[in-house]
Scaffold this motif. Sequence first.
Motif, PDB file in Angstrom:
ATOM      1  N   LYS A   1       0.818  -1.214   0.000  1.00  0.00           N
ATOM      2  CA  LYS A   1       0.000   0.000   0.000  1.00  0.00           C
ATOM      3  C   LYS A   1       0.859   1.276   0.000  1.00  0.00           C
ATOM      4  O   LYS A   1       2.016   1.248   0.428  1.00  0.00           O
TER       5      LYS A   1
ATOM      6  N   GLY B   1       2.126   7.503  12.442  1.00  0.00           N
ATOM      7  CA  GLY B   1       1.951   6.343  13.327  1.00  0.00           C
ATOM      8  C   GLY B   1       1.174   5.230  12.664  1.00  0.00           C
ATOM      9  O   GLY B   1       1.503   4.043  12.821  1.00  0.00           O
ATOM     10  N   ILE B   2       0.161   5.576  11.911  1.00  0.00           N
ATOM     11  CA  ILE B   2      -0.649   4.568  11.205  1.00  0.00           C
ATOM     12  C   ILE B   2       0.234   3.804  10.216  1.00  0.00           C
ATOM     13  O   ILE B   2       0.145   2.575  10.091  1.00  0.00           O
ATOM     14  N   VAL B   3       1.106   4.513   9.554  1.00  0.00           N
ATOM     15  CA  VAL B   3       2.007   3.868   8.588  1.00  0.00           C
ATOM     16  C   VAL B   3       2.987   2.926   9.307  1.00  0.00           C
ATOM     17  O   VAL B   3       3.297   1.836   8.808  1.00  0.00           O
ATOM     18  N   VAL B   4       3.429   3.324  10.484  1.00  0.00           N
ATOM     19  CA  VAL B   4       4.303   2.437  11.283  1.00  0.00           C
ATOM     20  C   VAL B   4       3.555   1.142  11.604  1.00  0.00           C
ATOM     21  O   VAL B   4       4.091   0.034  11.446  1.00  0.00           O
ATOM     22  N   GLY B   5       2.315   1.271  12.032  1.00  0.00           N
ATOM     23  CA  GLY B   5       1.501   0.088  12.342  1.00  0.00           C
ATOM     24  C   GLY B   5       1.317  -0.795  11.121  1.00  0.00           C
ATOM     25  O   GLY B   5       1.404  -2.027  11.203  1.00  0.00           O
ATOM     26  N   ALA B   6       1.111  -0.162   9.977  1.00  0.00           N
ATOM     27  CA  ALA B   6       0.944  -0.925   8.726  1.00  0.00           C
ATOM     28  C   ALA B   6       2.201  -1.736   8.428  1.00  0.00           C
ATOM     29  O   ALA B   6       2.132  -2.906   8.050  1.00  0.00           O
TER      30      ALA B   6
ATOM     31  N   ALA C   1       2.534  -4.755  10.563  1.00  0.00           N
ATOM     32  CA  ALA C   1       1.592  -5.819  10.185  1.00  0.00           C
ATOM     33  C   ALA C   1       2.018  -6.521   8.897  1.00  0.00           C
ATOM     34  O   ALA C   1       1.283  -7.379   8.394  1.00  0.00           O
TER      35      ALA C   1
ATOM     36  N   ILE D   1      -0.375   3.496  15.971  1.00  0.00           N
ATOM     37  CA  ILE D   1       0.339   2.298  15.509  1.00  0.00           C
ATOM     38  C   ILE D   1      -0.619   1.094  15.496  1.00  0.00           C
ATOM     39  O   ILE D   1      -0.676   0.338  14.523  1.00  0.00           O
TER      40      ILE D   1
ATOM     41  N   VAL E   1      -3.829   1.192  15.267  1.00  0.00           N
ATOM     42  CA  VAL E   1      -4.832   1.416  14.219  1.00  0.00           C
ATOM     43  C   VAL E   1      -4.266   1.027  12.846  1.00  0.00           C
ATOM     44  O   VAL E   1      -4.918   0.340  12.058  1.00  0.00           O
ATOM     45  N   GLY E   2      -3.034   1.445  12.581  1.00  0.00           N
ATOM     46  CA  GLY E   2      -2.407   1.119  11.291  1.00  0.00           C
ATOM     47  C   GLY E   2      -2.227  -0.371  11.119  1.00  0.00           C
ATOM     48  O   GLY E   2      -2.470  -0.927  10.038  1.00  0.00           O
ATOM     49  N   SER E   3      -1.815  -1.023  12.201  1.00  0.00           N
ATOM     50  CA  SER E   3      -1.623  -2.471  12.141  1.00  0.00           C
ATOM     51  C   SER E   3      -2.951  -3.165  11.845  1.00  0.00           C
ATOM     52  O   SER E   3      -3.036  -4.045  10.987  1.00  0.00           O
TER      53      SER E   3
ATOM     54  N   PHE F   1      -5.553  -1.886  10.437  1.00  0.00           N
ATOM     55  CA  PHE F   1      -6.020  -1.529   9.088  1.00  0.00           C
ATOM     56  C   PHE F   1      -5.495  -2.531   8.063  1.00  0.00           C
ATOM     57  O   PHE F   1      -6.198  -2.919   7.134  1.00  0.00           O
ATOM     58  N   VAL F   2      -4.253  -2.976   8.247  1.00  0.00           N
ATOM     59  CA  VAL F   2      -3.663  -3.939   7.305  1.00  0.00           C
ATOM     60  C   VAL F   2      -4.100  -5.375   7.640  1.00  0.00           C
ATOM     61  O   VAL F   2      -4.515  -6.119   6.761  1.00  0.00           O
ATOM     62  N   SER F   3      -4.022  -5.740   8.923  1.00  0.00           N
ATOM     63  CA  SER F   3      -4.273  -7.143   9.293  1.00  0.00           C
ATOM     64  C   SER F   3      -5.763  -7.482   9.381  1.00  0.00           C
ATOM     65  O   SER F   3      -6.138  -8.630   9.166  1.00  0.00           O
TER      66      SER F   3
ATOM     67  N   TRP G   1     -10.009   7.930  12.773  1.00  0.00           N
ATOM     68  CA  TRP G   1      -9.741   7.159  11.550  1.00  0.00           C
ATOM     69  C   TRP G   1     -10.191   5.701  11.720  1.00  0.00           C
ATOM     70  O   TRP G   1     -10.744   5.108  10.808  1.00  0.00           O
TER      71      TRP G   1
ATOM     72  N   LYS H   1     -12.919   3.849   9.388  1.00  0.00           N
ATOM     73  CA  LYS H   1     -12.603   2.614   8.649  1.00  0.00           C
ATOM     74  C   LYS H   1     -13.267   1.380   9.267  1.00  0.00           C
ATOM     75  O   LYS H   1     -13.061   0.266   8.793  1.00  0.00           O
TER      76      LYS H   1
END
Lengths: 301, 279
Positions: free
Chosen positions: A23, A60-65, A68, B124, B126-128, B130-132, B156, B160
Amino acid sequence: MEKTVRETIKEIVFKHLKKKKYKAYGQCLSAVGWVGGTLPELYEKDGMVELSMADVAGGGIVVGAALAGDRPIYVIRYQGFNWFNCPIILNYACKSKEIWKIPCPIFIRGIAMEGGIGPVAGSSHHSLYHRMPGVKIASPMTPKEYKKVYQQFMKDDSVYYVSEHRGSYGNKEEIKDINKKNPDVTFFSISITRFEAIKAAKILRKEKINVNFHNILWLKPFNIKQSWIKSVNNSKISFIFDDDYRDGIASTLAHKLMSKSQKKVIPYGLKDKSAGFSKDRDNLPPSAADIMRLVKKFLKK
Amino acid sequence: MNKNQYLKKTFELAAECRYFELNVFKNVEKKIIKFPVYLSAGQEFISASLSTICKQKKVVPELFPQHRCHSIYISFGGDKKKLVNELLGKNDGCTYGMGGSASIHSKEIKMFGHDGLMGTQGPIGVGSCFVSKKPTIIFLGDASAEEDYVLASLGWASFKKLPILFIVEDNNLSILTEKKTRRHWEMHDVAKGFKMKSYNIDDNPLNFLKISDRFFKEPILVNVNTNRLFWHAGAGIDSPKTFDRYKLILKKNEKSYKKIDDQKKRMIDILWKKQLEKQ
């Protein structure tokens, strides 16, 4: 037909999303302009993720992505926005592999431009990232360089800060080093300053001042080549040019070059002042004319 | 699992957490543990209840805690020996000697470490998720919930529709500054403003059970009023009058729970003793 830097980036992003199923994240991506034409016209279902306008949370959201298992591309429209976008990236993603043995690879596209856009939107700000362990920084200005940086990222699990400049987007040409035996001067050049520095080098050569010119693609890690040290030691004076403030990466790299050589390397970047919007009050990277003046001043010509 | 079994299981986990923390307290006082520790005694029924509910639902959530996280680690099945070693500053600790008390993690229980900046686990996590798209629990304190980027990430997550449970462990204190001196709003109201379901409860285990049907189907925020028994960092008591749910539950159910309490105390004391002997 050869591709421009802009087309190269667009193609890389397209494949990253559509073929590799990762992404890209950022603010105002799917808007008119598609961030200077470097993004394919894709939407969230394709992996192009519009974040809210909350910069710190976005980082931060990108770090979490990345934690994962995504290998996110994070687009930061103006490098100065990093003041809000990079805190969680620097303090979590860059440290994650070392502290928790969990890699957090992110490909950050920080985009620079300047000229009448003020103190935040203007210039490169890659020095912000430089002091943190666990980050790699590159500033590709040519299609091949950009591909090389991306390919290396895909084989790596580190955070990459890719310091782009809109001034390079139309470029199709590779920039070659000039490395002669007996230079008067040596230039090391970062980001957009490479175009003006090589222009200056060619003009100076016609004026019988021999200039060696070295492209600095990787700012961190900064692997000093033996030929660079030789060039510095054989020159009367050397300079390192940057599009960020002088008291940043340029000074650090100059220090590293000086530590390994026996000669002075002068850092030359943005002046230590805030950029205003009017032409007279702006703070711009050195032009070819500025560079030539500087060289002649030091050589007393 | 019926209600009584749920309460018993929750008490068992809470007892492990409580006696673990009492041992940490003792070893901080003795200066055997030399870096800052963030004791979760007093708040243990939150993670104990959530862990029991997750097991009942056969859900293994991704966990994003913050610094006061020993009880979360223990409740969700983290290796206690490794946590002792981490607190003793050993390289074979759960975070290889890098985590101390505040940044512990465990791949085995999907618990991600915290970096030390308040509230970063919000975006962090939330981002995790969002992907998983996996069930996720993000633990916040009443102070870290105030971070601007936490609020933005709530918005967010709601937008989502992510399967996240935001748990605000609201002990009313940021170090020693009370909530009323920092703000005049509540997190469950903020969540509602972001069109998210939210609850304001105390840390009685039954309260979690009552709302657990909704967990992981949509983003939910639960503000849990709780009490921190010890200092913000280190071994000390702010007030001897602080309400202690563990003591209350034990007192009310002495006949059935005293044995569990004794057993867990013995088990944890032995665990600490053995690990200390290896020093």
